[in-house]
Design a protein around this motif. Structure first.
Motif, PDB file in Angstrom:
ATOM      1  N   GLY A   1       0.824  -1.204   0.000  1.00 35.86           N
ATOM      2  CA  GLY A   1       0.000   0.000   0.000  1.00 35.86           C
ATOM      3  C   GLY A   1       0.855   1.250   0.000  1.00 35.86           C
ATOM      4  N   ASP A   2       0.196   2.401  -0.010  1.00 42.52           N
ATOM      5  CA  ASP A   2       0.925   3.665  -0.122  1.00 42.52           C
ATOM      6  C   ASP A   2       1.706   4.025   1.136  1.00 42.52           C
ATOM      7  OD1 ASP A   2      -0.006   4.017  -2.702  1.00 42.52           O
ATOM      8  OD2 ASP A   2      -1.769   5.173  -2.072  1.00 42.52           O
ATOM      9  N   ASN A   3       1.210   3.593   2.291  1.00 51.46           N
ATOM     10  CA  ASN A   3       1.860   3.995   3.543  1.00 51.46           C
ATOM     11  C   ASN A   3       2.404   2.822   4.358  1.00 51.46           C
ATOM     12  OD1 ASN A   3      -0.469   2.826   4.436  1.00 51.46           O
ATOM     13  ND2 ASN A   3      -1.304   4.650   5.435  1.00 51.46           N
ATOM     14  N   GLY A   4       2.487   1.640   3.744  1.00 51.01           N
ATOM     15  CA  GLY A   4       3.015   0.473   4.440  1.00 51.01           C
ATOM     16  C   GLY A   4       2.029  -0.230   5.334  1.00 51.01           C
ATOM     17  N   ASN A   5       0.750   0.174   5.280  1.00 45.77           N
ATOM     18  CA  ASN A   5      -0.280  -0.430   6.130  1.00 45.77           C
ATOM     19  C   ASN A   5      -1.320  -1.211   5.342  1.00 45.77           C
ATOM     20  OD1 ASN A   5       0.616   0.472   8.717  1.00 45.77           O
ATOM     21  ND2 ASN A   5      -0.053   2.537   8.183  1.00 45.77           N
ATOM     22  N   GLY A   6      -0.994  -1.608   4.121  1.00 40.77           N
ATOM     23  CA  GLY A   6      -1.938  -2.345   3.305  1.00 40.77           C
ATOM     24  C   GLY A   6      -2.837  -1.409   2.503  1.00 40.77           C
ATOM     25  N   ILE A   7      -3.930  -1.974   2.009  1.00 43.61           N
ATOM     26  CA  ILE A   7      -4.881  -1.201   1.210  1.00 43.61           C
ATOM     27  C   ILE A   7      -6.269  -1.318   1.823  1.00 43.61           C
ATOM     28  CG2 ILE A   7      -3.544  -1.489  -0.918  1.00 43.61           C
ATOM     29  CD1 ILE A   7      -5.470  -3.716  -1.726  1.00 43.61           C
ATOM     30  N   ALA A   8      -7.185  -0.498   1.365  1.00 45.80           N
ATOM     31  CA  ALA A   8      -8.552  -0.510   1.915  1.00 45.80           C
ATOM     32  C   ALA A   8      -9.136  -1.917   1.833  1.00 45.80           C
ATOM     33  CB  ALA A   8      -9.417   0.475   1.141  1.00 45.80           C
ATOM     34  N   GLY A   9      -9.662  -2.392   2.948  1.00 45.15           N
ATOM     35  CA  GLY A   9     -10.239  -3.732   2.997  1.00 45.15           C
ATOM     36  C   GLY A   9      -9.219  -4.827   3.240  1.00 45.15           C
ATOM     37  N   ASN A  10      -7.949  -4.486   3.227  1.00 48.80           N
ATOM     38  CA  ASN A  10      -6.900  -5.483   3.428  1.00 48.80           C
ATOM     39  C   ASN A  10      -5.711  -4.789   4.108  1.00 48.80           C
ATOM     40  OD1 ASN A  10      -5.451  -7.846   3.379  1.00 48.80           O
ATOM     41  ND2 ASN A  10      -5.026  -7.806   1.183  1.00 48.80           N
ATOM     42  N   THR A  11      -5.919  -4.375   5.340  1.00 50.37           N
ATOM     43  CA  THR A  11      -4.912  -3.605   6.056  1.00 50.37           C
ATOM     44  C   THR A  11      -4.191  -4.464   7.091  1.00 50.37           C
ATOM     45  OG1 THR A  11      -6.448  -2.937   7.802  1.00 50.37           O
ATOM     46  CG2 THR A  11      -6.351  -1.531   5.824  1.00 50.37           C
ATOM     47  N   CYS A  12      -3.046  -3.982   7.546  1.00 48.32           N
ATOM     48  CA  CYS A  12      -2.309  -4.684   8.605  1.00 48.32           C
ATOM     49  C   CYS A  12      -3.143  -4.765   9.882  1.00 48.32           C
ATOM     50  CB  CYS A  12      -0.997  -3.960   8.895  1.00 48.32           C
ATOM     51  SG  CYS A  12       0.142  -3.875   7.495  1.00 48.32           S
ATOM     52  N   GLN A  13      -3.842  -3.671  10.191  1.00 45.52           N
ATOM     53  CA  GLN A  13      -4.594  -3.597  11.439  1.00 45.52           C
ATOM     54  C   GLN A  13      -5.820  -4.507  11.455  1.00 45.52           C
ATOM     55  OE1 GLN A  13      -3.219  -0.904   9.921  1.00 45.52           O
ATOM     56  NE2 GLN A  13      -1.619  -0.756  11.484  1.00 45.52           N
ATOM     57  N   ALA A  14      -6.174  -5.058  10.312  1.00 44.91           N
ATOM     58  CA  ALA A  14      -7.291  -5.999  10.295  1.00 44.91           C
ATOM     59  C   ALA A  14      -6.979  -7.237  11.130  1.00 44.91           C
ATOM     60  CB  ALA A  14      -7.618  -6.402   8.856  1.00 44.91           C
ATOM     61  N   CYS A  15      -5.698  -7.594  11.225  1.00 47.73           N
ATOM     62  CA  CYS A  15      -5.289  -8.758  12.013  1.00 47.73           C
ATOM     63  C   CYS A  15      -4.370  -8.388  13.171  1.00 47.73           C
ATOM     64  CB  CYS A  15      -4.579  -9.778  11.130  1.00 47.73           C
ATOM     65  SG  CYS A  15      -5.628 -10.561   9.880  1.00 47.73           S
ATOM     66  N   HIS A  16      -3.536  -7.385  12.968  1.00 48.17           N
ATOM     67  CA  HIS A  16      -2.551  -7.000  13.979  1.00 48.17           C
ATOM     68  C   HIS A  16      -3.105  -5.858  14.814  1.00 48.17           C
ATOM     69  CE1 HIS A  16       0.608  -9.453  12.099  1.00 48.17           C
ATOM     70  NE2 HIS A  16       0.093  -9.059  10.948  1.00 48.17           N
ATOM     71  N   THR A  17      -3.344  -6.144  16.087  1.00 49.94           N
ATOM     72  CA  THR A  17      -3.886  -5.130  16.990  1.00 49.94           C
ATOM     73  C   THR A  17      -2.736  -4.380  17.670  1.00 49.94           C
ATOM     74  OG1 THR A  17      -4.034  -6.673  18.845  1.00 49.94           O
ATOM     75  CG2 THR A  17      -5.921  -6.560  17.346  1.00 49.94           C
ATOM     76  N   ASP A  18      -3.041  -3.715  18.760  1.00 46.58           N
ATOM     77  CA  ASP A  18      -2.018  -2.922  19.435  1.00 46.58           C
ATOM     78  C   ASP A  18      -1.143  -3.747  20.367  1.00 46.58           C
ATOM     79  OD1 ASP A  18      -3.908  -3.487  21.337  1.00 46.58           O
ATOM     80  OD2 ASP A  18      -4.086  -1.428  22.097  1.00 46.58           O
ATOM     81  N   ARG A  19      -1.340  -5.074  20.399  1.00 46.37           N
ATOM     82  CA  ARG A  19      -0.512  -5.936  21.254  1.00 46.37           C
ATOM     83  C   ARG A  19      -0.491  -7.352  20.673  1.00 46.37           C
ATOM     84  NH1 ARG A  19      -5.145  -4.782  23.975  1.00 46.37           N
ATOM     85  NH2 ARG A  19      -4.059  -3.169  25.163  1.00 46.37           N
ATOM     86  N   ASN A  20       0.464  -8.161  21.131  1.00 45.77           N
ATOM     87  CA  ASN A  20       0.520  -9.562  20.722  1.00 45.77           C
ATOM     88  C   ASN A  20      -0.737 -10.283  21.191  1.00 45.77           C
ATOM     89  OD1 ASN A  20       3.116  -9.105  19.746  1.00 45.77           O
ATOM     90  ND2 ASN A  20       4.113  -9.863  21.597  1.00 45.77           N
ATOM     91  N   PHE A  21      -1.223 -11.198  20.345  1.00 47.60           N
ATOM     92  CA  PHE A  21      -2.440 -11.941  20.670  1.00 47.60           C
ATOM     93  C   PHE A  21      -2.149 -13.427  20.547  1.00 47.60           C
ATOM     94  CE2 PHE A  21      -6.374 -14.083  19.310  1.00 47.60           C
ATOM     95  CZ  PHE A  21      -7.209 -13.734  20.366  1.00 47.60           C
ATOM     96  N   THR A  22      -2.306 -14.162  21.648  1.00 45.92           N
ATOM     97  CA  THR A  22      -2.094 -15.606  21.639  1.00 45.92           C
ATOM     98  C   THR A  22      -3.346 -16.301  21.127  1.00 45.92           C
ATOM     99  OG1 THR A  22      -0.580 -15.439  23.515  1.00 45.92           O
ATOM    100  CG2 THR A  22      -1.514 -17.613  23.047  1.00 45.92           C
ATOM    101  N   VAL A  23      -3.183 -17.179  20.146  1.00 46.22           N
ATOM    102  CA  VAL A  23      -4.335 -17.856  19.537  1.00 46.22           C
ATOM    103  C   VAL A  23      -4.593 -19.176  20.247  1.00 46.22           C
ATOM    104  CG1 VAL A  23      -3.906 -16.767  17.319  1.00 46.22           C
ATOM    105  CG2 VAL A  23      -2.911 -18.996  17.787  1.00 46.22           C
ATOM    106  N   GLY A  24      -5.752 -19.766  19.993  1.00 38.92           N
ATOM    107  CA  GLY A  24      -6.131 -21.014  20.637  1.00 38.92           C
ATOM    108  C   GLY A  24      -5.473 -22.216  19.998  1.00 38.92           C
ATOM    109  N   ASP A  25      -5.735 -23.372  20.583  1.00 40.22           N
ATOM    110  CA  ASP A  25      -5.211 -24.633  20.071  1.00 40.22           C
ATOM    111  C   ASP A  25      -5.778 -24.905  18.685  1.00 40.22           C
ATOM    112  OD1 ASP A  25      -3.878 -24.947  22.435  1.00 40.22           O
ATOM    113  OD2 ASP A  25      -5.426 -26.221  23.340  1.00 40.22           O
TER     114      ASP A  25
END
Length: 223
Positions: free
Chosen positions: A106-130
């Protein structure tokens, strides 16, 4: 000597029997040697030497190059390099494979509309389930790719060093600001706390700051 005792000694000394004990000794000795080497290598990977370790290098320029080479253990680790790709896509894992799912720069390194980094990456690490193929999703409030002019992928330590000193390619930072960024920035600090399932960068952020300051104090020479 009784017959059964003589027979026992004879059997132990037969050529076909003695190598068994020797073979086990060699096998276990070799195994212990391999384990020792593996332990040493693991310790070396975790080690980030302090500036004082380079005090014996009397030539300031040579010491400066050595200090940056040590700092490059952090800078060139997958935790950092994966967010400084040369292409249009983040990298993942210690093997630095292309990010899945596909996310463009994307233009600013954060992906594009509808497909951004923040769609999956929040403000902290997230541990997923089994059951997931990965153990955690990394996160930080400023998560995203470094600008393409700051791409490090495929470059040597010397090339990255020259790039870091170039204010046209380092976000306009002078050397003092570069030190501040590497030594204290919270996004850089993520490398030492990358979430479950990821190998952190070696040493500590404070130690990295010491190495960078030592590099600057000796003329910021590049390897």
């Amino acid at each position: 000597m009784k017959n059964d005792q003589r027979e026992s000694v004879r059997l132990r000394n037969l050529p076909g029997n003695r190598p068994v004990a020797i073979g086990f000794a060699v096998l276990f000795g070799g195994t212990l040697s391999l384990l020792t080497v593996a332990d040493t290598e693991a310790q070396n990977r975790d080690e980030l030497r302090p500036p004082t370790a380079f005090a014996g290098i009397t030539d300031p320029q040579a010491r400066s190059r050595a200090l940056f080479t040590e700092a490059a253990k952090v800078i060139m680790s997958p935790r950092c390099m994966n967010c400084h790709p040369a292409g249009n896509r983040p990298l993942q894992g210690n093997d630095q494979h292309p990010h899945e799912p596909f996310v463009p720069r994307g233009d600013n390194g954060n992906g594009i509309a509808g497909n951004t980094c923040q769609a999956c990456h929040t403000d902290r690490n997230f541990t997923v389930g089994d059951g997931a193929s990965y153990k955690s999703i990394p996160g930080h409030a400023r998560w995203g790719l470094a600008p393409v002019e700051m791409a490090w992928e495929g470059k040597s330590p010397g090339e990255i060093c020259a790039q870091l000193k170039d204010r046209n390619r380092n976000g306009g930072r002078d050397l003092a600001q570069l030190h501040e960024h590497l030594a204290k920035d919270e996004l850089v600090a993520w490398g030492w706390n990358p979430g479950l399932g990821r190998e952190p960068v070696p040493g500590t952020q404070a130690r990295l700051g010491e190495l960078i300051q030592g590099w600057i104090d000796t003329g910021a020479q590049c390897p």
